[in-house]
Scaffold this active site. Structure first.
Site, PDB file in Angstrom:
ATOM      1  N   ASP A 121       0.832  -1.205   0.000  1.00 33.45           N
ATOM      2  CA  ASP A 121       0.000   0.000   0.000  1.00 33.45           C
ATOM      3  C   ASP A 121       0.870   1.260   0.000  1.00 33.45           C
ATOM      4  O   ASP A 121       1.862   1.334   0.745  1.00 33.45           O
ATOM      5  CB  ASP A 121      -0.860  -0.042   1.277  1.00 33.45           C
ATOM      6  CG  ASP A 121      -1.948   1.005   1.300  1.00 33.45           C
ATOM      7  OD1 ASP A 121      -2.846   0.926   0.454  1.00 33.45           O
ATOM      8  OD2 ASP A 121      -1.901   1.899   2.165  1.00 33.45           O
ATOM      9  N   GLU A 136      14.617 -15.104   0.988  1.00 38.03           N
ATOM     10  CA  GLU A 136      14.910 -16.146   1.991  1.00 38.03           C
ATOM     11  C   GLU A 136      14.008 -17.359   1.760  1.00 38.03           C
ATOM     12  O   GLU A 136      14.225 -18.423   2.327  1.00 38.03           O
ATOM     13  CB  GLU A 136      14.632 -15.614   3.408  1.00 38.03           C
ATOM     14  CG  GLU A 136      15.632 -14.585   3.889  1.00 38.03           C
ATOM     15  CD  GLU A 136      15.148 -13.866   5.164  1.00 38.03           C
ATOM     16  OE1 GLU A 136      14.145 -14.292   5.780  1.00 38.03           O
ATOM     17  OE2 GLU A 136      15.782 -12.852   5.503  1.00 38.03           O
TER      18      GLU A 136
END
Ligand code: NOJ
Length: 558
Positions: free
Chosen positions: A215, A265
């Protein structure tokens, strides 16, 4: 039979690039399905409707915020980024929803709101309690007010929803909120703020979330060194790209490089799409593979249903996507804009906020034309390379609800504009699942935003029975797209009549849209989809493309 996990886990390469040409369906959780009859949509409600999403054939679901929130801005005022609002579910129910979606091969994208928290976030209440100059206040943007006792705001800046962008806290300090006063802006120079968002990204990634929608991605980095400019000077002519005090600053990308490290990751890496309201030529930075990876292109939200505008917008955005290495995104509707079935029902250039204020009567919409054009535009964008983001209810052809009473409005825009702008509630009215019932199958009680009686005509149950319905069209289009979509190339056909947009995709797939009112000849090929209401028999013998219609053709020679 292919199992759902086979679909999600295909090859490593595909698993890492699923987002490039995905159909992503946006759910506004409080208005999708209400399982406990309290009027508010909830996570178990969404879980019960996963079969609808599977039958539609979407690749992913994006959940607008479902976090604890006082709903000062529809949930974009987040109290706690790592929990579920108790009124709409629990973390366990979130896990159930993810499992149900994954079981159907549907990936999950959640909304991250990093520009501001809510004023009920613990770090904000800590900041208020700790007082001026405290380390707690350093996580947000506090400034001394002007005047002997700090009784005047630090600047004359105005907020997005109207009114001042600074709020006093009663001790001479004011805090910055680019949106509602209940949405204090974070200080992204603070290492704890940065670290806490990494923790949030890992929290949801660990729970199986596949990607994030970011956002207000363009506003996190701020230069608030003194002296602060006035509102008029924020955008003075010498303020060049990247120099605005809080919009689209170059430093914001350093934040996203850190996020990319977190995404990587995971295997497959988590994805992200930026909501960045920046000039088109700056969008590629957000979409870069070192950054968020993809960025929304909202140009079609602003375009008229016009061949030249669509073609130019598509060409420009494909070029931009090429520049960033990302794929493009296409959006016709979302929770912030008037639904496209209604936009296209109104004359080009209609002042939409004024039209909403007229209760949807002035000018009178031509809903039949809106429906035709919306179906044609959707079929066009679904044939484009890149990702298409659908907004809940557009698969039903839902128009905007313009007749909401003032007393029912929830959007902060209404209050902050002193009742001069209605805001965005008209596209957030809960979905009609059945033609009868307290809230048309949304739940057992009345919906939190009242549905008009005419919503029943658009009910899922009705459209499932009708092969010419908009729902049937979306299902057919998504199934055909899944079969036809291969490489990301697009080749324009230029020898087309005025008002027509035609392009070829790899593998002999052609899309042709006639934006004009009169029929035009169809080129050779087998028509496999029409946005009109043709039967299969009619499709087989179609030689003319009617006005305001899109068809997809398959040709062996294309
Ligand atoms: C963009 C969101 O889409 C909108 O709904 C929200 O009001 C603002 N950002 C502020 O978070």
């Amino acid at each position: 039979m292919t199992s759902a996990l086979d679909v999600v886990r295909t090859t490593d390469a595909e698993a890492a690039t699923w987002w490039r040409q995905a159909v992503v369906y946006q759910i506004y959780p409080r208005s999708f399905a209400d399982s406990n009859g309290d009027g508010l949509g909830d996570l178990p409600g969404i879980t019960t409707r996963v079969p609808h999403l599977a039958a539609l054939g979407v690749d992913a679901v994006w959940l607008s915020p479902f976090y604890p929130s006082a709903l000062a801005d529809g949930g974009y005022d987040v109290d706690d980024y790592r929990d579920v609002d108790p009124r709409i579910g629990t973390l366990e129910q979130f896990d159930d929803l993810v499992a149900a979606l994954h079981a159907h091969g549907i990936r999950v994208v959640v909304d991250i709101v990093p520009n501001h928290s809510s004023n009920r976030h613990r770090w904000f209440t800590d900041a208020l309690a700790a007082g001026p100059g405290s380390p707690e206040r350093a996580r947000y943007v506090f400034r001394r007010g002007q005047g002997p006792d700090g009784e005047l705001p630090p600047t004359d800046w105005t907020a997005m929803f109207g009114g001042p962008a600074w709020e006093p806290v009663g001790d001479g300090d004011w805090y910055l909120h680019l949106f509602a006063p209940e949405q204090p802006d974070w200080n992204w120079d603070h290492p704890e703020v940065r670290e806490d968002f990494h923790t949030t990204l890992r929290f949801w990634s660990d729970r199986g979330v596949d990607g994030f929608r970011i956002d207000v991605a363009h506003a996190l980095a701020k230069d608030l060194s003194e002296p602060l400019p006035s509102q008029a000077d924020l955008r003075a002519p010498d303020v060049l790209d990247g120099m605005h005090r809080f919009e689209d600053r170059d430093e914001v990308h350093e934040i996203y490089r850190g996020w990319r490290a977190v995404f990587d990751e995971y295997d497959p890496p988590r994805t992200a799409v930026a909501e960045a309201w920046v000039p088109a030529h700056r969008r590629a930075r957000y979409a870069s593979p070192e950054g968020l990876g993809q960025a929304f292109n909202f140009d079609l939200l602003l375009a008229d249903p016009d061949a030249a505008q669509f073609r130019r917008t598509i060409e420009d955005n494909l070029a931009l996507a090429h520049e960033s290495g990302a794929s493009s995104t296409w959006v016709l509707s979302n929770h912030d804009v008037v639904r496209h079935a209604t936009r296209y029902a109104l004359p080009a250039g209609t002042d939409l906020p004024a039209w909403l204020m007229s209760g949807g009567t002035d000018p009178a919409p031509d809903l039949e034309r809106g429906r035709r054009l919306a179906r044609a535009a959707t079929a066009l964008v679904l044939a484009l390379p890149g990702s298409t983001y659908l907004y809940q209810g557009e698969e039903l052809g839902l128009p905007e609800v313009a007749e909401l009473d003032a007393a029912d409005l929830q959007d902060p825009t209404w209050q902050r504009s002193q009742g001069t702008e209605k805001g965005r509630d008209g596209c957030r009215v809960p979905l009609p699942w059945t033609a009868h019932g307290a809230s048309l199958g949304f739940g057992d009680g009345p919906a939190h935003l009242p549905q008009p009686a005419w919503f029943a005509e658009y009910a899922v149950s009705r459209q499932e029975e009708d092969p010419t319905s908009t729902l049937a069209l979306y299902r057919r289009a998504l199934a055909a797209r899944r079969r036809l979509q291969t490489g990301e190339q697009l080749e324009w056909a230029d020898d087309v009549p005025a008002g027509v947009v035609r392009f070829r995709r790899p593998g002999g797939w052609t899309s042709m849209t006639n934006f004009g009112p009169a029929a035009v000849p169809l080129p050779a090929g087998r028509v496999v989809l029409s946005s009109g209401t043709h039967t299969d028999d009619e499709l087989a013998t179609l030689t003319q493309l009617p006005g305001e219609t899109t068809v997809w053709l398959e040709t062996t020679t294309a």
